[in-house]
Design a protein around this motif. Sequence first.
Motif, short mmCIF file in Angstrom:
data_model
loop_
_atom_site.label_atom_id
_atom_site.label_comp_id
_atom_site.label_asym_id
_atom_site.label_seq_id
_atom_site.Cartn_x
_atom_site.Cartn_y
_atom_site.Cartn_z
N UNK A 138 21.18 20.45 -20.04
CA UNK A 138 22.31 20.06 -19.20
C UNK A 138 21.88 20.08 -17.74
N UNK A 139 22.92 19.84 -16.85
CA UNK A 139 24.30 19.55 -17.19
C UNK A 139 24.56 18.07 -17.01
N UNK A 140 25.62 17.62 -17.64
CA UNK A 140 26.01 16.22 -17.50
C UNK A 140 26.29 15.88 -16.04
N UNK A 228 31.81 17.01 -10.67
CA UNK A 228 33.10 16.64 -11.26
C UNK A 228 33.53 15.24 -10.83
N UNK A 229 33.38 14.94 -9.54
CA UNK A 229 33.76 13.62 -9.03
C UNK A 229 32.86 12.55 -9.64
N UNK A 230 31.57 12.82 -9.76
CA UNK A 230 30.63 11.88 -10.37
C UNK A 230 30.96 11.63 -11.83
N UNK A 231 31.37 12.68 -12.52
CA UNK A 231 31.77 12.56 -13.93
C UNK A 231 32.98 11.64 -14.06
N UNK A 260 40.98 23.32 -17.83
CA UNK A 260 40.60 22.92 -19.19
C UNK A 260 40.23 21.44 -19.28
N UNK A 261 40.43 20.71 -18.21
CA UNK A 261 39.97 19.32 -18.17
C UNK A 261 38.44 19.34 -18.18
N UNK A 262 37.84 18.60 -19.09
CA UNK A 262 36.40 18.65 -19.26
C UNK A 262 35.62 18.43 -17.99
N UNK A 263 36.11 17.53 -17.13
CA UNK A 263 35.44 17.23 -15.87
C UNK A 263 35.31 18.48 -15.00
N UNK A 264 36.32 19.35 -15.06
CA UNK A 264 36.31 20.59 -14.28
C UNK A 264 35.60 21.71 -15.04
N UNK A 266 33.15 21.78 -17.20
CA UNK A 266 31.68 21.77 -17.25
C UNK A 266 31.08 22.49 -16.06
N UNK A 267 31.71 22.38 -14.90
CA UNK A 267 31.17 22.98 -13.67
C UNK A 267 31.35 24.48 -13.57
#
Length: 392
Positions: A138-140, A228-231, A260-264, A266-267
């Motif tokens: 990772x990370x995405x 998160x913004x890039x995701x 719990x939003x995946x975009x947030x 992951x970070x």
Amino acid sequence: MEPSNKCWRFRRKCVVGQWRYVAILSSVFILVYMVYTIQPSAVVQYSPSSSVLASNQHGTVIKSVPFSYKFSPTNNLNFTPTLLERLSSGKGVQPTQGNASKSEDGADYYNDKTHQSSKTGTLNNKGTSKLPDAIIIGVKKGGTRALLEFIRLHPDVRASGPETHYFDRYYDRGEEWYRKQMPPSLEGQVTLEKTPGYFVTEKAPERIFKMSKKTKLILVVRNPVTRAISDYVQTMSKGYRNLKDFEDLLYESNGKLASEWGVIRIGMYAKHMRNWLKVFPLEQFLFVSGENLIKNPHEELGRVQTFLGLDVVIDESYFYHNQTKGFPCLKRKDGLDTSKCLGKTKGRKHPEIRPEILKQMYQFYEPWNKKFYKMIGIDFHWEDQFGTQNER
């Protein structure tokens, strides 16, 4: 005496009847034989301390760093076009085999058959597929695709093309299936795989440890706010027309940040890293700065090569900074004014986020960042990037 109409002149001799067909077939056979036997072969001449210089079936000159393989300098090599070969050609060589694929992060790349087949090797059909020695977990949207494409230029690295997702999606297919996804490698080469989804998969650490407790793990991390913004931007690029604005998705109905939003989620690196450190010791991890990978790629590549036990051959001379994309590109090694950049998905423009929203995101991630710094013993100073160009 002139020949009759049943006679055919062949080299000033009159061949009658069925012999004329023999003469015609013989001529055709000779022509076909000449066409298919007079082909240029790529003969490599080298010494252990010199670079490889070869000409392939396309007539393209291939220039590389010294090879560490042991083989006869008179062997004929049939090279499949690779990224390094395309860098060394004028306008790039169009591959005659293999297929184009897209990774999880949306980056375009070329995956030749030597990165797919478990039956053919890279040099004279030598080499066998083996389980990976190291995995980029990772990370995405942290820079994993860039790192993979850069490190695979090393002659002693063999990397799988597509993300295999074995430890998060296809674990039920078994270890033998996973092995077959790896490219063939020779003794002394490092086999590498990349799937960013592993880092946030709860069962991935135990599954990898079960495969091999000695697996080296590489984690590319980036400012979680920027990540998160890039995701989100990548999701938009995939055609989700009804996707809400970033700021609308960022908050729950109670006004709190949607953790719990995946975009947030992951970070929140410390949350996921805790899961990995329960299984693997810290010394088996290498932490790569996504920001420095863009700014000074040779520095991060040097650390990666050392971590993998390789000679450091990918250095500053391989890169230049593309001002338009704001991203490093690869130079040609023959000194000509051409280069190879990563796909169009790199360097996308981020939407404008109000400063007060960015500040709230920084405040949300700050405690998670400090926990992460303490866990790994490295401070990336992401908090200092608020309001700077490094947010991009």
